[in-house]
Design an enzyme around this catalytic site. Structure first.
Site, mmCIF file in Angstrom:
data_model
loop_
_atom_site.group_PDB
_atom_site.id
_atom_site.type_symbol
_atom_site.label_atom_id
_atom_site.label_comp_id
_atom_site.label_asym_id
_atom_site.label_seq_id
_atom_site.Cartn_x
_atom_site.Cartn_y
_atom_site.Cartn_z
ATOM 1 N N GLY A 17 0.789 -1.221 0.000
ATOM 2 C CA GLY A 17 0.000 0.000 0.000
ATOM 3 C C GLY A 17 0.824 1.276 0.000
ATOM 4 O O GLY A 17 1.832 1.396 -0.706
ATOM 5 N N ILE A 18 0.399 2.244 0.809
ATOM 6 C CA ILE A 18 1.066 3.541 0.881
ATOM 7 C C ILE A 18 2.506 3.386 1.351
ATOM 8 O O ILE A 18 3.416 4.046 0.842
ATOM 9 C CB ILE A 18 0.284 4.487 1.807
ATOM 10 C CG1 ILE A 18 -1.053 4.867 1.158
ATOM 11 C CG2 ILE A 18 1.094 5.745 2.123
ATOM 12 C CD1 ILE A 18 -2.002 5.620 2.083
ATOM 13 N N ASN A 96 3.728 4.864 9.175
ATOM 14 C CA ASN A 96 2.637 4.525 8.270
ATOM 15 C C ASN A 96 1.781 3.360 8.751
ATOM 16 O O ASN A 96 0.612 3.254 8.369
ATOM 17 C CB ASN A 96 3.222 4.192 6.886
ATOM 18 C CG ASN A 96 2.214 3.578 5.964
ATOM 19 O OD1 ASN A 96 1.313 4.253 5.465
ATOM 20 N ND2 ASN A 96 2.328 2.277 5.723
ATOM 21 N N TYR A 162 -11.632 4.667 14.595
ATOM 22 C CA TYR A 162 -10.680 5.117 13.571
ATOM 23 C C TYR A 162 -10.607 6.643 13.560
ATOM 24 O O TYR A 162 -9.508 7.218 13.525
ATOM 25 C CB TYR A 162 -11.113 4.587 12.209
ATOM 26 C CG TYR A 162 -10.066 4.757 11.129
ATOM 27 C CD1 TYR A 162 -8.948 3.931 11.074
ATOM 28 C CD2 TYR A 162 -10.205 5.737 10.149
ATOM 29 C CE1 TYR A 162 -7.998 4.074 10.075
ATOM 30 C CE2 TYR A 162 -9.261 5.888 9.148
ATOM 31 C CZ TYR A 162 -8.157 5.062 9.116
ATOM 32 O OH TYR A 162 -7.218 5.209 8.131
ATOM 33 N N LYS A 166 -7.056 8.629 14.411
ATOM 34 C CA LYS A 166 -6.400 9.489 13.423
ATOM 35 C C LYS A 166 -6.466 10.966 13.838
ATOM 36 O O LYS A 166 -5.539 11.742 13.536
ATOM 37 C CB LYS A 166 -7.029 9.289 12.046
ATOM 38 C CG LYS A 166 -6.784 7.899 11.469
ATOM 39 C CD LYS A 166 -5.298 7.591 11.327
ATOM 40 C CE LYS A 166 -5.056 6.281 10.605
ATOM 41 N NZ LYS A 166 -3.619 5.988 10.402
ATOM 42 N N THR A 199 -5.771 0.908 -1.759
ATOM 43 C CA THR A 199 -4.760 0.081 -1.115
ATOM 44 C C THR A 199 -5.368 -1.290 -0.829
ATOM 45 O O THR A 199 -6.580 -1.477 -0.932
ATOM 46 C CB THR A 199 -4.320 0.709 0.223
ATOM 47 O OG1 THR A 199 -5.466 0.761 1.090
ATOM 48 C CG2 THR A 199 -3.764 2.120 0.016
ATOM 49 N N PRO A 200 -4.549 -2.266 -0.431
ATOM 50 C CA PRO A 200 -5.107 -3.569 -0.072
ATOM 51 C C PRO A 200 -6.171 -3.469 1.027
ATOM 52 O O PRO A 200 -7.162 -4.210 0.997
ATOM 53 C CB PRO A 200 -3.877 -4.350 0.412
ATOM 54 C CG PRO A 200 -2.754 -3.776 -0.393
ATOM 55 C CD PRO A 200 -3.064 -2.304 -0.494
ATOM 56 N N GLN A 263 -15.449 20.078 0.580
ATOM 57 C CA GLN A 263 -16.888 20.193 0.361
ATOM 58 C C GLN A 263 -17.599 20.762 1.603
ATOM 59 O O GLN A 263 -17.229 20.480 2.708
ATOM 60 C CB GLN A 263 -17.472 18.836 0.021
ATOM 61 C CG GLN A 263 -16.797 18.204 -1.204
ATOM 62 C CD GLN A 263 -17.280 16.806 -1.477
ATOM 63 O OE1 GLN A 263 -18.248 16.619 -2.190
ATOM 64 N NE2 GLN A 263 -16.615 15.830 -0.895
#
Length: 263
Positions: A17-18, A96, A162, A166, A199-200, A263
Site C-alpha cells: 500500500g502507501i 505509516n 478510527y 487518526k 490500497t489492499p 466540500q
C-alpha cells in the site's frame, strides 16, 4: 541528485500500500530505506518493493526489511538501534503502519477500541518518541511524517475508533513538532491525511460489500475529482515532507484527498 540523497529512512507498515509506495519513491530519490512490517517474512508486495530498492542499492546492500510490531516499545529500540549501528545516521521516519476498523460508537467494543488505538495512535506515539531520540543521537536533525487520514479531520458515523485514533495522530504531530522546534532539535514533524486510496486495506473492505463494484463507485463519488487516489499520490506528499524542500514546514497537515474535505 535525488531529493533525499544520502538520507536514511525507516518506513513502517512498508510491505504494501502507501508504505510500499513511499519506500519505493524515497529509494528512487536517493535514500537508504529500511522497511518494517508485522510479518515475519516480507508480504507479497515486498517482492516488488524490494526489487525497486535493491535496484538502486544493490552495490551496498543497504535496503533492509525488518519485522516490527509498532505497538511494542522494545521493538522500536531494536529497530532504530540497528539502523544507526548499520548506517551511522537516521534522517526520515514514516509512521505509516495502521489498521482500519468500521463500526459505530454504539457497536464498538472496548476491546476493539483499544486495538485500534494501540496500533494507530500508540504506535505513532512510540515511533515519534523513539524517532526523535534516535535522530537526536544521530545528530543530523530529521523529518518525521505521520500518516493519518481525512478521518482525522472529519467525522464518520461508522468510524468511531478510527476517527479518534487518526484525530489523535493529527494533534500528537503538532505537539511533537512544537517540542522539537522549541528545543532546536532540527527535527520536523508533520502529518499526511489521505482520502480514500486504493490500497489492499480499502480493496478488502470493498470486496466484502454485497456489491463490490457499486461500493467502489460510491467511494470514488465522494471525491470531487471523481476517482480514488493511488498510493503514489500519497507517496509524493511524503517525499516532499521528508526532503529538505520542506525545511520550513513543521506541525502541518498535508491533505491529499481529491477535494473530499473541501466540500
Amino acid at each position: 541528485m535525488g531529493r533525499v540523497e544520502n538520507k536514511v529512512a525507516v518506513v513502517t507498515g512498508g510491505a504494501g500500500g502507501i508504505g510500499a509506495a513511499a519506500a519505493r519513491l524515497l529509494a528512487a530519490n536517493g535514500a537508504t530505506v529500511v522497511v518494517t512490517d508485522l510479518a515475519e517474512a516480507p508480504a507479497p508486495d515486498w517482492e516488488e518493493t524490494g526489487a525497486a530498492l535493491y535496484l538502486r542499492q544493490e552495490e551496498t546492500g543497504a535496503a533492509l526489511y525488518l519485522r516490527q510490531d509498532v505497538t511494542r516499545e522494545e521493538e522500536w529500540t531494536r529497530v532504530l538501534d540497528a539502523v544507526i549501528d548499520r548506517f551511522g545516521r537516521f534522517d526520515i521516519l514514516v509512521n505509516n503502519a495502521g489498521v482500519g476498523f468500521r463500526r459505530s460508537v454504539e457497536d464498538t467494543t472496548l476491546e476493539e477500541w483499544r486495538r485500534v488505538m494501540t496500533v494507530n495512535l500508540d504506535g505513532v506515539f512510540l515511533g515519534t518518541r523513539h524517532g526523535i531520540a534516535a535522530m537526536r543521537r544521530a545528530g543530523n536533525g530529521g523529518s518525521i511524517v505521520n500518516v493519518a487520514s481525512i478521518e482525522g479531520l472529519i467525522g464518520d458515523p461508522e468510524l468511531a475508533a478510527y476517527n479518534a485514533s487518526k484525530g489523535g495522530v493529527r494533534l500528537l504531530t503538532k505537539s511533537a513538532a512544537l517540542h522539537c522546534a522549541r528545543a532546536r532539535t532540527g527535527i520536523r514533524v508533520n502529518s499526511v491525511h489521505p482520502g480514500y486510496i486504493w490500497t489492499p486495506m480499502v480493496a478488502r473492505s470493498v470486496a466484502a460489500a454485497p456489491d463490490p463494484e457499486k461500493a467502489r463507485r460510491h467511494l470514488a463519488s465522494l471525491h470531487p475529482v471523481g476517482h480514488l487516489g493511488t498510493p503514489d499520490d500519497i507517496a509524493y506528499g511524503i517525499l516532499y515532507l521528508a526532503s529538505d524542500e520542506s525545511r520550513f514546514v513543521t506541525g502541518s497537515e498535508l491533505v491529499i484527498d481529491g477535494g473530499y474535505t473541501a466540500q
